[in-house]
Design an enzyme around this catalytic site. Structure first.
Site, PDB file in Angstrom:
ATOM      1  N   SER A 177      11.897  -2.364   9.218  1.00 57.04           N
ATOM      2  CA  SER A 177      12.368  -2.432  10.618  1.00 57.04           C
ATOM      3  C   SER A 177      13.853  -2.767  10.704  1.00 57.04           C
ATOM      4  O   SER A 177      14.512  -2.454  11.685  1.00 57.04           O
ATOM      5  CB  SER A 177      11.599  -3.500  11.402  1.00 57.04           C
ATOM      6  OG  SER A 177      10.218  -3.316  11.274  1.00 57.04           O
TER       7      SER A 177
ATOM      8  N   TYR B  69       8.783  -5.995   7.598  1.00 59.00           N
ATOM      9  CA  TYR B  69       9.980  -6.389   8.366  1.00 59.00           C
ATOM     10  C   TYR B  69      11.237  -5.725   7.770  1.00 59.00           C
ATOM     11  O   TYR B  69      12.115  -5.248   8.496  1.00 59.00           O
ATOM     12  CB  TYR B  69      10.086  -7.923   8.314  1.00 59.00           C
ATOM     13  CG  TYR B  69      11.028  -8.586   9.273  1.00 59.00           C
ATOM     14  CD1 TYR B  69      11.782  -7.877  10.208  1.00 59.00           C
ATOM     15  CD2 TYR B  69      11.165  -9.979   9.257  1.00 59.00           C
ATOM     16  CE1 TYR B  69      12.638  -8.527  11.078  1.00 59.00           C
ATOM     17  CE2 TYR B  69      12.020 -10.631  10.132  1.00 59.00           C
ATOM     18  CZ  TYR B  69      12.760  -9.909  11.022  1.00 59.00           C
ATOM     19  OH  TYR B  69      13.605 -10.556  11.882  1.00 59.00           O
TER      20      TYR B  69
ATOM     21  N   ASP C 269      -3.149  -5.786   7.449  1.00 56.77           N
ATOM     22  CA  ASP C 269      -2.225  -6.393   6.487  1.00 56.77           C
ATOM     23  C   ASP C 269      -1.983  -7.867   6.801  1.00 56.77           C
ATOM     24  O   ASP C 269      -1.829  -8.681   5.892  1.00 56.77           O
ATOM     25  CB  ASP C 269      -0.889  -5.641   6.491  1.00 56.77           C
ATOM     26  CG  ASP C 269      -0.983  -4.315   5.744  1.00 56.77           C
ATOM     27  OD1 ASP C 269      -1.737  -4.250   4.762  1.00 56.77           O
ATOM     28  OD2 ASP C 269      -0.315  -3.357   6.167  1.00 56.77           O
TER      29      ASP C 269
ATOM     30  N   ASP D 205      22.539 -12.947  11.821  1.00 60.99           N
ATOM     31  CA  ASP D 205      21.309 -13.657  12.205  1.00 60.99           C
ATOM     32  C   ASP D 205      20.604 -14.277  11.013  1.00 60.99           C
ATOM     33  O   ASP D 205      19.895 -15.271  11.150  1.00 60.99           O
ATOM     34  CB  ASP D 205      20.328 -12.703  12.900  1.00 60.99           C
ATOM     35  CG  ASP D 205      20.732 -12.424  14.338  1.00 60.99           C
ATOM     36  OD1 ASP D 205      21.814 -12.894  14.752  1.00 60.99           O
ATOM     37  OD2 ASP D 205      19.968 -11.731  15.040  1.00 60.99           O
TER      38      ASP D 205
HETATM   39  P1  NAP Z   1       2.616  -9.378  12.846  1.00 57.61           P
HETATM   40  O1  NAP Z   1       3.850  -9.716  13.587  1.00 57.61           O
HETATM   41  O2  NAP Z   1       1.319  -9.313  13.557  1.00 57.61           O
HETATM   42  O3  NAP Z   1       2.797  -8.055  11.962  1.00 57.61           O
HETATM   43  C1  NAP Z   1       3.797  -7.165  11.996  1.00 57.61           C
HETATM   44  C2  NAP Z   1       3.318  -5.821  11.456  1.00 57.61           C
HETATM   45  O4  NAP Z   1       3.642  -5.755  10.053  1.00 57.61           O
HETATM   46  C3  NAP Z   1       1.805  -5.548  11.552  1.00 57.61           C
HETATM   47  O5  NAP Z   1       1.622  -4.246  12.042  1.00 57.61           O
HETATM   48  C4  NAP Z   1       1.340  -5.671  10.113  1.00 57.61           C
HETATM   49  O6  NAP Z   1       0.220  -4.855   9.824  1.00 57.61           O
HETATM   50  C5  NAP Z   1       2.548  -5.128   9.399  1.00 57.61           C
HETATM   51  N1  NAP Z   1       2.652  -5.448   7.966  1.00 57.61           N
HETATM   52  C6  NAP Z   1       2.461  -6.635   7.319  1.00 57.61           C
HETATM   53  N2  NAP Z   1       2.713  -6.500   6.008  1.00 57.61           N
HETATM   54  C7  NAP Z   1       3.052  -5.191   5.806  1.00 57.61           C
HETATM   55  C8  NAP Z   1       3.435  -4.441   4.660  1.00 57.61           C
HETATM   56  N3  NAP Z   1       3.531  -5.000   3.442  1.00 57.61           N
HETATM   57  N4  NAP Z   1       3.743  -3.119   4.830  1.00 57.61           N
HETATM   58  C9  NAP Z   1       3.688  -2.541   6.036  1.00 57.61           C
HETATM   59  N5  NAP Z   1       3.339  -3.205   7.159  1.00 57.61           N
HETATM   60  C10 NAP Z   1       3.030  -4.516   7.045  1.00 57.61           C
HETATM   61  O7  NAP Z   1       2.472 -10.463  11.657  1.00 57.61           O
HETATM   62  P2  NAP Z   1       1.436 -10.434  10.465  1.00 57.61           P
HETATM   63  O8  NAP Z   1       0.391  -9.401  10.696  1.00 57.61           O
HETATM   64  O9  NAP Z   1       1.031 -11.852  10.224  1.00 57.61           O
HETATM   65  O10 NAP Z   1       2.340  -9.972   9.247  1.00 57.61           O
HETATM   66  C11 NAP Z   1       3.411 -10.788   8.790  1.00 57.61           C
HETATM   67  C12 NAP Z   1       4.536  -9.857   8.505  1.00 57.61           C
HETATM   68  O11 NAP Z   1       5.042  -9.330   9.716  1.00 57.61           O
HETATM   69  C13 NAP Z   1       5.737 -10.493   7.876  1.00 57.61           C
HETATM   70  O12 NAP Z   1       5.574 -10.659   6.486  1.00 57.61           O
HETATM   71  C14 NAP Z   1       6.843  -9.522   8.252  1.00 57.61           C
HETATM   72  O13 NAP Z   1       7.058  -8.572   7.220  1.00 57.61           O
HETATM   73  C15 NAP Z   1       6.300  -8.769   9.442  1.00 57.61           C
HETATM   74  N6  NAP Z   1       7.221  -8.881  10.592  1.00 57.61           N
HETATM   75  C16 NAP Z   1       7.795  -7.744  11.032  1.00 57.61           C
HETATM   76  C17 NAP Z   1       8.742  -7.800  12.035  1.00 57.61           C
HETATM   77  C18 NAP Z   1       9.389  -6.523  12.453  1.00 57.61           C
HETATM   78  O14 NAP Z   1       9.022  -5.470  11.924  1.00 57.61           O
HETATM   79  N7  NAP Z   1      10.340  -6.559  13.368  1.00 57.61           N
HETATM   80  C19 NAP Z   1       9.096  -9.016  12.613  1.00 57.61           C
HETATM   81  C20 NAP Z   1       8.480 -10.161  12.141  1.00 57.61           C
HETATM   82  C21 NAP Z   1       7.539 -10.087  11.107  1.00 57.61           C
HETATM   83  P3  NAP Z   1      -1.234  -5.106  10.456  1.00 57.61           P
HETATM   84  O15 NAP Z   1      -1.150  -4.599  11.854  1.00 57.61           O
HETATM   85  O16 NAP Z   1      -2.141  -4.272   9.588  1.00 57.61           O
HETATM   86  O17 NAP Z   1      -1.510  -6.598  10.383  1.00 57.61           O
END
Ligand code: NAP
Ligand code: MN
Length: 267
Positions: free
Chosen positions: A170, A167, A51, A154
């Site tokens: 989460s 995110y 993703d 935050d």
């Molecule tokens: P990352 O920090 O490497 O990814 C975080 C996780 O989010 C990865 O496992 C990614 O999947 C998954 N993901 C991304 N879009 C998704 C969706 N629409 N539905 C379900 N899972 C999804 O960063 P990244 O891969 O560049 O992705 C950016 C996204 O990370 C941001 O848009 C934000 O939503 C998310 N994020 C999550 C957190 C948290 O959950 N605490 C914190 C910061 C950012 P893949 O492993 O397949 O890449």
């Protein structure tokens, strides 16, 4: 007959690069021209990775108007549809037109600074508005220009339906079926004391309404994070977050089932 330009992006893992090589050969054998960059003539963009790579592709092509399909070599892949074992099936279905197109709506933040300058950031998953690391923020929040609360905590996350499983989830936000066109506003560590009062759950807005965010203290630095891409601003007057006109067009094949993906990922 003119047509048949396909763009392929792949991340750098071994399996992605291998899949890219195999797929490129198969498509060339079918008469397609295959490129590693996006052009206005591309009829399809293929993204090989997870993703995160999908989001990177969408941003690097500046939210393209042609359809995109993802091949999943990462983790589960909410955007990614095809697995590397099914390349032949994918090419067959694509050529026969046996697919539908899922239009995912996006979210846009417009930042206005005190000097009157404006900047826009687009997100497929979400827009996050935060303060500097470890500092709490105080925002006046309005819906459709009407004041609703003073938020302390935050920060604030505004997720699209497609971003609800990232995110947003989460943070305790709800999983939303991407057929619903709405914005989910999810608080990040809201303070809820006798001193500060903020919503502690997500709120859902229909796509016609916008969210206004006015920092209490303009001189503090504010960070806007669209799909993980962070930009810092000083002297922010206000921020407007709303559903954007821009959509991302995903090819979906007959086995696509959002709720099955949700079940496999979370349960
Ligand atoms: P990352 O920090 O490497 O990814 C975080 C996780 O989010 C990865 O496992 C990614 O999947 C998954 N993901 C991304 N879009 C998704 C969706 N629409 N539905 C379900 N899972 C999804 O960063 P990244 O891969 O560049 O992705 C950016 C996204 O990370 C941001 O848009 C934000 O939503 C998310 N994020 C999550 C957190 C948290 O959950 N605490 C914190 C910061 C950012 P893949 O492993 O397949 O890449
Ligand atoms: Mn990632």
């Amino acid at each position: 007959m003119k047509k048949k330009l396909i763009t392929i992006f792949a991340n750098n893992t071994e399996v992605s690069l291998e899949t890219q090589a195999i797929l490129t050969k198969k498509l060339i054998d079918k008469g397609y021209t295959v490129m590693g960059e996006y052009s206005a003539d591309s009829e399809l963009i293929i993204c090989i990775g997870g993703d995160g790579s999908f989001l990177e592709t969408v941003h690097s092509c500046d939210f393209p108007s042609c359809p995109i399909i993802g091949i999943n070599t990462g983790h589960l892949g909410f955007f990614q549809e095809i697995s590397p074992e099914n390349l032949n099936l994918f090419i067959d279905d694509y050529e026969k037109g046996e697919y539908s197109i899922q239009h995912l709506n996006t979210v846009v933040a417009t930042i206005t600074t005190v000097d009157g300058r404006q900047n826009r950031h687009l997100g497929l998953n979400e827009i996050v508005i935060k303060g500097r690391q470890s500092y709490s923020v105080h925002f006046y929040i309005s819906i459709d220009s009407k004041p609703i609360e003073k938020f302390s905590g935050d920060g604030i996350l505004v997720a699209t339906s497609a971003g609800s499983t990232a995110y947003n989830y989460s943070l305790g936000g709800s999983v939303v079926d991407p057929r619903l066109k709405l914005l989910q506003v999810t608080p990040i560590a809201p303070m809820n004391t006798t001193a500060y009062r903020s919503f502690t759950s997500s709120i859902l807005l229909p796509s016609e309404l916008s969210l206004g965010v006015t920092p209490e203290q303009r001189e503090n630095k504010i960070f806007i994070i669209n799909d993980g891409i962070e930009t810092g601003y000083s002297n922010v007057k206000d921020i407007k977050v709303e559903t954007s006109e821009t959509a991302v067009h995903l090819l979906r094949f007959k086995n696509y089932d959002f709720w099955n993906k949700v079940k496999t990922k979370f349960l």
